[in-house]
Every structure is written in C-alpha cells, then in structure tokens.
Design a protein around this motif. Structure first.
Motif, PDB file in Angstrom:
ATOM      1  N   LEU A  68       5.288   6.225 -15.490  1.00  0.00           N
ATOM      2  CA  LEU A  68       4.912   6.993 -14.302  1.00  0.00           C
ATOM      3  C   LEU A  68       6.046   7.924 -13.894  1.00  0.00           C
ATOM      4  CD1 LEU A  68       2.900   7.624 -12.056  1.00  0.00           C
ATOM      5  CD2 LEU A  68       3.878   5.713 -10.765  1.00  0.00           C
ATOM      6  N   LYS A  69       7.257   7.417 -13.895  1.00  0.00           N
ATOM      7  CA  LYS A  69       8.413   8.236 -13.543  1.00  0.00           C
ATOM      8  C   LYS A  69       8.560   9.405 -14.510  1.00  0.00           C
ATOM      9  CE  LYS A  69      13.361   8.076 -12.712  1.00  0.00           C
ATOM     10  NZ  LYS A  69      14.569   7.283 -12.694  1.00  0.00           N
ATOM     11  N   SER A  70       8.371   9.151 -15.779  1.00  0.00           N
ATOM     12  CA  SER A  70       8.461  10.208 -16.784  1.00  0.00           C
ATOM     13  C   SER A  70       7.372  11.259 -16.567  1.00  0.00           C
ATOM     14  CB  SER A  70       8.346   9.594 -18.178  1.00  0.00           C
ATOM     15  OG  SER A  70       8.347  10.582 -19.155  1.00  0.00           O
ATOM     16  N   MET A  71       6.171  10.813 -16.260  1.00  0.00           N
ATOM     17  CA  MET A  71       5.070  11.736 -15.994  1.00  0.00           C
ATOM     18  C   MET A  71       5.353  12.589 -14.761  1.00  0.00           C
ATOM     19  SD  MET A  71       1.817   9.264 -16.781  1.00  0.00           S
ATOM     20  CE  MET A  71       0.553  10.501 -16.511  1.00  0.00           C
ATOM     21  N   LYS A 129      10.017  16.406 -12.622  1.00  0.00           N
ATOM     22  CA  LYS A 129      10.826  16.954 -11.536  1.00  0.00           C
ATOM     23  C   LYS A 129      10.077  17.037 -10.208  1.00  0.00           C
ATOM     24  CE  LYS A 129      13.821  19.438 -14.614  1.00  0.00           C
ATOM     25  NZ  LYS A 129      15.062  20.112 -14.511  1.00  0.00           N
ATOM     26  N   VAL A 130       8.838  16.580 -10.182  1.00  0.00           N
ATOM     27  CA  VAL A 130       8.071  16.556  -8.932  1.00  0.00           C
ATOM     28  C   VAL A 130       8.653  15.444  -8.064  1.00  0.00           C
ATOM     29  CG1 VAL A 130       5.798  16.178  -7.907  1.00  0.00           C
ATOM     30  CG2 VAL A 130       5.994  17.389 -10.095  1.00  0.00           C
ATOM     31  N   SER A 131       9.005  15.756  -6.832  1.00  0.00           N
ATOM     32  CA  SER A 131       9.580  14.725  -5.963  1.00  0.00           C
ATOM     33  C   SER A 131       8.515  13.716  -5.560  1.00  0.00           C
ATOM     34  CB  SER A 131      10.205  15.349  -4.709  1.00  0.00           C
ATOM     35  OG  SER A 131       9.199  15.774  -3.817  1.00  0.00           O
ATOM     36  N   ARG A 132       8.955  12.529  -5.235  1.00  0.00           N
ATOM     37  CA  ARG A 132       8.023  11.490  -4.772  1.00  0.00           C
ATOM     38  C   ARG A 132       7.327  11.936  -3.493  1.00  0.00           C
ATOM     39  NH1 ARG A 132      12.772   8.299  -5.850  1.00  0.00           N
ATOM     40  NH2 ARG A 132      12.588   7.430  -7.928  1.00  0.00           N
ATOM     41  N   ALA A 139       3.324  12.223  -3.103  1.00  0.00           N
ATOM     42  CA  ALA A 139       2.601  11.493  -2.052  1.00  0.00           C
ATOM     43  C   ALA A 139       1.761  12.457  -1.221  1.00  0.00           C
ATOM     44  CB  ALA A 139       3.583  10.729  -1.173  1.00  0.00           C
ATOM     45  N   ALA A 140       2.311  13.613  -0.897  1.00  0.00           N
ATOM     46  CA  ALA A 140       1.584  14.609  -0.109  1.00  0.00           C
ATOM     47  C   ALA A 140       0.382  15.155  -0.883  1.00  0.00           C
ATOM     48  CB  ALA A 140       2.514  15.743   0.295  1.00  0.00           C
ATOM     49  N   LYS A 141       0.548  15.375  -2.191  1.00  0.00           N
ATOM     50  CA  LYS A 141      -0.560  15.865  -3.014  1.00  0.00           C
ATOM     51  C   LYS A 141      -1.710  14.863  -3.039  1.00  0.00           C
ATOM     52  CE  LYS A 141       0.691  18.760  -6.734  1.00  0.00           C
ATOM     53  NZ  LYS A 141       1.199  18.912  -8.109  1.00  0.00           N
ATOM     54  N   LYS A 193      -3.647   7.534   1.394  1.00  0.00           N
ATOM     55  CA  LYS A 193      -2.266   7.477   1.866  1.00  0.00           C
ATOM     56  C   LYS A 193      -1.409   6.603   0.964  1.00  0.00           C
ATOM     57  CE  LYS A 193       0.566   6.848   5.884  1.00  0.00           C
ATOM     58  NZ  LYS A 193       0.628   6.785   7.310  1.00  0.00           N
ATOM     59  N   VAL A 194      -0.322   7.201   0.472  1.00  0.00           N
ATOM     60  CA  VAL A 194       0.682   6.488  -0.309  1.00  0.00           C
ATOM     61  C   VAL A 194       2.029   7.061   0.104  1.00  0.00           C
ATOM     62  CG1 VAL A 194       0.515   8.060  -2.291  1.00  0.00           C
ATOM     63  CG2 VAL A 194       1.415   5.765  -2.617  1.00  0.00           C
ATOM     64  N   SER A 195       3.017   6.207   0.255  1.00  0.00           N
ATOM     65  CA  SER A 195       4.340   6.677   0.685  1.00  0.00           C
ATOM     66  C   SER A 195       5.241   6.933  -0.519  1.00  0.00           C
ATOM     67  CB  SER A 195       5.003   5.641   1.598  1.00  0.00           C
ATOM     68  OG  SER A 195       5.352   4.493   0.858  1.00  0.00           O
ATOM     69  N   GLN A 196       6.238   7.758  -0.302  1.00  0.00           N
ATOM     70  CA  GLN A 196       7.216   7.990  -1.368  1.00  0.00           C
ATOM     71  C   GLN A 196       7.961   6.707  -1.696  1.00  0.00           C
ATOM     72  OE1 GLN A 196       9.716  11.090   0.197  1.00  0.00           O
ATOM     73  NE2 GLN A 196      10.911   9.686   1.436  1.00  0.00           N
ATOM     74  N   GLN A 197       8.148   5.833  -0.710  1.00  0.00           N
ATOM     75  CA  GLN A 197       8.826   4.554  -0.951  1.00  0.00           C
ATOM     76  C   GLN A 197       7.994   3.656  -1.867  1.00  0.00           C
ATOM     77  OE1 GLN A 197       8.288   5.867   2.128  1.00  0.00           O
ATOM     78  NE2 GLN A 197      10.323   6.235   2.955  1.00  0.00           N
ATOM     79  N   TYR A 198       6.660   3.692  -1.688  1.00  0.00           N
ATOM     80  CA  TYR A 198       5.797   2.889  -2.553  1.00  0.00           C
ATOM     81  C   TYR A 198       5.830   3.422  -3.984  1.00  0.00           C
ATOM     82  CZ  TYR A 198       1.909  -0.005  -4.043  1.00  0.00           C
ATOM     83  OH  TYR A 198       1.130  -0.922  -4.695  1.00  0.00           O
TER      84      TYR A 198
END
Length: 95
Positions: free
Chosen positions: A20-23, A26-29, A33-35, A43-48
């Motif tokens: 998931l991180k590789s996918m 460079k898109v920020s968490r 989450a906003a997308k 709703k999903v948080s960047q922390q999740y």
C-alpha cells in the motif's frame, strides 16, 4: 467469479502495508484520506493509513481491514485492488 460486495474484510499484515505504501508513492497520507472522503464519502484518517502501512509493533494497528476501504484507497490512487494482492483482476458486478 467473486463479487466485490461479498468480501467484508481482509486479514492485514506488514507485507500488504508495504505494498500500500509503495502504491501511494509520493501522494501524502493527508491527500489520500481527503481523496477517499471527497470521492466516496468514506472517512479515513491519515493516522489510520499510517497504521495500515506500518502495522508492526503497534497495538493500535488493525488485524483486519475493510475490503471496501482498501478498494477506495487503491481507486483513489488510480489503481485497482488486484494490484494490492498481486492477483487476477476481480470484477465488480454492477448493482
């Protein structure tokens, strides 16, 4: 054929977190989450998302993850869920 709506959750592990991180690249968490919120009203948080990417060593990391959330995350990254699992393409039945 397996309908996507029939899958409730996926057992999560560090290997899937790295994929998931590789996918995400460079898109920020925060942007991801906003997308997901804007496109799917989910709703999903960047922390999740961070917990998903780095589940090892955290008591708060999920052992299972909603398949729907994984679909939304991968689609928000202009990808398909099958790429996360290195599997044949899964086809969604129109409802």
């Amino acid at each position: 054929m397996l309908e996507l709506n029939a899958i409730a959750s996926v057992e999560w592990n560090p290997e899937l977190g790295q994929k998931l991180k590789s996918m995400r690249g460079k898109v920020s968490r925060r942007v991801l989450a906003a997308k997901v919120m804007d496109k799917y009203e989910y709703k999903v948080s960047q922390q999740y998302i961070q917990l998903l990417e780095h589940p090892e060593g955290s008591e708060r990391a999920p052992s299972t993850v909603s398949f729907r959330l994984l679909r939304y995350l991968t689609e928000a990254l202009d990808s398909d869920i099958y790429e996360l699992f290195d599997s044949p393409k899964i086809i969604a039945k129109d409802t």
